[in-house]
Write a protein that holds these residues in place. Structure first.
Motif, PDB file in Angstrom:
ATOM      1  N   THR A 127       1.805   2.536  -3.373  1.00 39.94           N
ATOM      2  CA  THR A 127       0.760   3.171  -4.184  1.00 39.94           C
ATOM      3  C   THR A 127       1.096   4.630  -4.455  1.00 39.94           C
ATOM      4  OG1 THR A 127      -0.879   1.734  -3.128  1.00 39.94           O
ATOM      5  CG2 THR A 127      -1.722   3.637  -4.318  1.00 39.94           C
ATOM      6  N   THR A 155      -5.674   0.547   7.134  1.00 40.35           N
ATOM      7  CA  THR A 155      -4.687  -0.535   7.244  1.00 40.35           C
ATOM      8  C   THR A 155      -3.799  -0.344   8.468  1.00 40.35           C
ATOM      9  OG1 THR A 155      -4.647  -0.779   4.836  1.00 40.35           O
ATOM     10  CG2 THR A 155      -2.817  -1.742   6.062  1.00 40.35           C
ATOM     11  N   GLY A 177       0.818  -1.213   0.000  1.00 39.39           N
ATOM     12  CA  GLY A 177       0.000   0.000   0.000  1.00 39.39           C
ATOM     13  C   GLY A 177       0.847   1.257   0.000  1.00 39.39           C
ATOM     14  N   THR A 226      -5.251   3.593   3.476  1.00 38.15           N
ATOM     15  CA  THR A 226      -3.963   3.608   4.174  1.00 38.15           C
ATOM     16  C   THR A 226      -4.180   3.766   5.677  1.00 38.15           C
ATOM     17  OG1 THR A 226      -2.834   4.571   2.255  1.00 38.15           O
ATOM     18  CG2 THR A 226      -1.757   4.811   4.401  1.00 38.15           C
TER      19      THR A 226
END
Length: 333
Positions: A60, A318, A57, A315
């Motif tokens: 990204t 997570t 992530g 984000t």
């Protein structure tokens, strides 16, 4: 004026995306850099498990920054890709090796040591390449009529090697302070021991680069000492956060070293941006020289305004889900 406003908006979006990448992916690259020096294999398991839920992530932001740069400032790609082709290749190859190592190491038995080195080597190569690219950007590019006319290795100079090594140390510092926050026991104590040495290495490179930069970029000297003297607030704030890192390490605080290190990175990055503003392809091309058509910028901006909140939301989610300490025997896989 409308086009100028869109260009500035895109510059802010891309600068934000790159800063988020440096901060978010920096610490998990740092964990990889520290991997060969870990106390034992259990510590390596914990180190990898501490970043396994979030590393993909984090990357990204690199995709977002790169795609936005291509869409909004195509001249940047037409100059920087030929100039930095080998450096960018090394960066991507390093990221691929460490990404594969994440998946294979957890399942490997006899080849685990191979994947340890793939993870560490990929992290080191990617970090060094990023730092060297920053050094090349500070130096500027040899261009004629919007085209790069220099050599394939012109980006690799003593100055860019130094910035590459500096970013290696900086990411390792981020990684060590992340481990202080996410681990406990002997692994945390090991991270506490190495963090001050890494901080000293970062500050040494910071000092040398600051002295050397006016020699490779005379415009930076003029900007620092005559045009925008307020620029000094950024390195001063970076040094303030470096002091906070050291103080929090001495006090054995657990979260503050990581937060303060991120602050140090953020203000160093902002100082670089202000030093080079508004040149996106130094020393000749400004943001407006490199920008795509206003219609293209507006069309893509509408999509980006939906994408960024989604990335920020997942984000945050997570990191919230995987909050807390990582212990031996526990992990994402």
């Amino acid at each position: 004026m409308h086009g100028i406003d869109l260009t500035i908006i895109w510059a802010v979006i891309i600068a934000f995306g790159i800063m988020m990448y440096v901060l978010m992916d920096g610490f998990d690259l740092g964990v990889g850099i520290l991997f060969p020096f870990a106390p034992d294999e259990d510590a390596r398991d914990v180190m990898m498990n501490s970043v396994a839920p979030v590393w993909d992530g984090n990357e990204t932001w690199l995709v977002l920054g790169g795609a936005g740069l291509l869409a909004a400032f195509p001249l940047v790609y037409s100059v920087l890709m030929p100039a930095l082709y080998i450096g960018v290749f090394l960066l991507l190859a390093g990221l691929i090796f460490r990404g594969v190592a994440f998946e294979f190491r957890f399942k490997a038995t006899s080849s685990r040591n191979l994947w340890n080195w793939a993870f560490a080597g990929g992290s080191m190569v990617a970090s060094f390449a990023q730092g060297a690219v920053v050094g090349a950007y500070i130096q500027g590019f040899n261009t004629v009529d919007g085209r790069y006319v220099g050599g394939a290795l012109e980006w690799l100079t003593p100055f860019s090697v130094l910035t590459g090594l500096g970013l290696l140390a900086g990411y390792a510092l981020l990684g060590s302070t992340w481990l202080i926050m996410k681990t406990e026991g002997y692994i945390q104590q090991w991270a506490y021991r190495i963090a001050p040495w890494l901080l000293a290495a970062v500050l040494l490179v910071f000092a040398v680069v600051s002295v050397w930069t006016p020699a490779v970029d005379p415009a930076a000297f003029e900007r620092w000492f005559s045009v925008i003297r307020l620029i000094w607030i950024f390195p001063l704030l970076a040094l303030l956060f470096a002091f906070l890192v050291l103080r929090s390490l001495r006090r054995r605080q657990q979260s503050m070293p990581f937060v303060a290190t991120m602050g140090m990175f953020a203000f160093t990055y902002l100082g670089l941006l202000v030093t080079k503003w508004p040149y996106v392809v130094p020393p000749n091309y400004t943001l407006w020289d490199a920008a795509s058509a206003p219609g293209s910028q507006l069309f893509l901006l509408i999509g980006m305004l939906f994408v960024i909140p989604v990335i920020l939301a997942y984000t945050a989610w997570t990191y919230w889900v995987f909050r807390g300490k990582v212990r031996v025997g526990e992990g994402y896989h």
